[in-house]
Design an enzyme around this catalytic site. Structure first.
Site, short mmCIF file in Angstrom:
data_model
loop_
_atom_site.label_atom_id
_atom_site.label_comp_id
_atom_site.label_asym_id
_atom_site.label_seq_id
_atom_site.Cartn_x
_atom_site.Cartn_y
_atom_site.Cartn_z
N HIS A 1 -34.81 35.45 23.24
CA HIS A 1 -33.48 36.04 23.44
C HIS A 1 -32.77 36.10 22.10
O HIS A 1 -32.07 35.16 21.71
CB HIS A 1 -32.70 35.21 24.47
CG HIS A 1 -31.36 35.76 24.82
ND1 HIS A 1 -30.70 35.42 25.99
CD2 HIS A 1 -30.53 36.63 24.19
CE1 HIS A 1 -29.53 36.04 26.05
NE2 HIS A 1 -29.40 36.78 24.95
N GLU B 1 -23.99 34.95 32.44
CA GLU B 1 -23.44 34.46 31.17
C GLU B 1 -21.93 34.27 31.41
O GLU B 1 -21.45 33.15 31.46
CB GLU B 1 -23.69 35.47 30.04
CG GLU B 1 -23.13 35.05 28.68
CD GLU B 1 -23.27 36.13 27.59
OE1 GLU B 1 -23.50 37.31 27.92
OE2 GLU B 1 -23.12 35.78 26.39
#
Ligand code: ADE
Ligand code: ZN
Length: 326
Positions: free
Chosen positions: A8, A191
């Site tokens: 990521h 998130e």
């Protein structure tokens, strides 16, 4: 330092202020800050959107294949020095096309760096093309159709940018098409957005990994589903603290994820903006949460197992990890 995969990282988020200024000068474009120091001191964020504003401004100076190549090579040098043996890079083609930079320029520059990183650093890598979720589903489909001429240069599609108000469901059609074309899928979810977005990424987009996913722990049924389906979470601790998802590293839930049996990994997200590359993230977590050596090894093992590489490459990296872990 343990060998690990980084799963990521946004290549545009590795753009260090020094390189922004160097490429701006080469391309004869203005940076709206007087100096490297002034730009870096602007990196104070209150949430995801406040970061994205600077992130999209920073990439404005990227114009040529050479620029994208140089950007990625600078990242590979840093990542390699931090123990990364394999890396999967997100890139945001729509952010460049909107500025008049053709898709081919972006992907060809990055693809050349992906090939060179193996030779220069022994670091294998691949590309993941992300759709900007704050743009329309039609725009995502348009860039996906355009990308198919370069389908050999990326391995997966992803979903990033402003999460809240842009649920995964908005992109079901383009993800269906991407899977039909043979790509695996990932998505940023949980998130800033709610657990419902993580459910949608799993059920509608059929993702192989969830990017971030830290808010999943608010929903015990979701935790069970993530465990049952062994879906990896690409967690980015320094990012989460910088963007105020957690008020401090001591509050971060990555250790809790391991305790719950979740398949968590450690990643840097946008290291030029958040104060560190992947080993810096490990160091921050180790210090704040008292991670044991066994937990650290588990996080590295998870990253290799969650990578989009074949079984023989996995076995090779896993044995490298077991050797350096003794
Ligand atoms: N684009 C770059 N970094 C991102 C992040 N952390 N979340 C969503 N979109 C992004
Ligand atoms: Zn991200």
């Amino acid at each position: 330092m343990l060998p690990k995969a980084e799963l990521h990282v946004h290549i545009e988020g590795t753009f260090e202020p020094e390189l922004i200024f160097a490429i701006a000068e080469r391309n004869r474009v203005e940076v709206p800050y007087p100096s490297v120091e002034a730009l870096r001191s602007a990196y104070q964020f209150s949430d995801l959107q406040s970061f994205l504003n600077l992130y999209y401004a920073g990439m404005n100076v990227l114009k040529t294949e050479q620029d994208f190549f140089d950007l990625a090579m600078a990242y590979f040098a840093k990542a390699s020095a931090q123990g990364v043996v394999h890396s999967e890079l997100f890139f945001d083609p729509q952010a460049h096309i909107a500025r008049g930079v053709p898709f081919e320029v972006v992907i060809n520059g990055l693809d050349q760096a992906v090939r060179q990183s193996k030779q220069t650093h022994g670091l294998s890598s691949s590309l993941i093309m992300c759709f900007l979720r704050d743009l329309t589903a039609e725009s995502a489909m348009e860039v996906f159709n355009q990308s198919l001429a370069h389908g050999d240069k990326f391995v997966a599609v992803g979903l990033d940018s402003a999460e809240v108000g842009n649920p995964p469901s908005k992109f079901k059609n383009v993800f269906d098409k991407a899977r039909a074309e043979g790509f695996v899928t990932v998505a940023h979810a949980g998130e800033e957005g709610p657990p419902e977005y993580v459910w949608q990424a799993i059920d509608l987009l059929k993702v192989s990994r969830i990017d971030h996913g830290v808010r999943s722990l608010e929903d015990s049924k979701l935790v069970e589903a993530l465990k049952e389906q062994a879906i990896p979470l690409t967690v980015c601790p320094l990012s989460n603290v910088k963007l105020k998802v957690f008020s401090s590293m001591a509050e971060h839930n990555i250790k809790k994820m391991l305790d719950l049996g979740l398949n968590a990994t450690v990643n840097s997200d946008d290291p030029a903006y958040f104060g560190g590359y992947v080993e810096d993230n490990f160091t921050a977590v180790r210090q704040a949460l008292n991670l044991s050596k066994a937990e650290e090894i588990q996080l590295c093992r998870n990253s290799i197992n969650a990578a989009f590489i074949d079984a023989s490459e996995k076995a090779q990296y896993l044995s490298q990890l077991e050797k350096s872990a003794v």
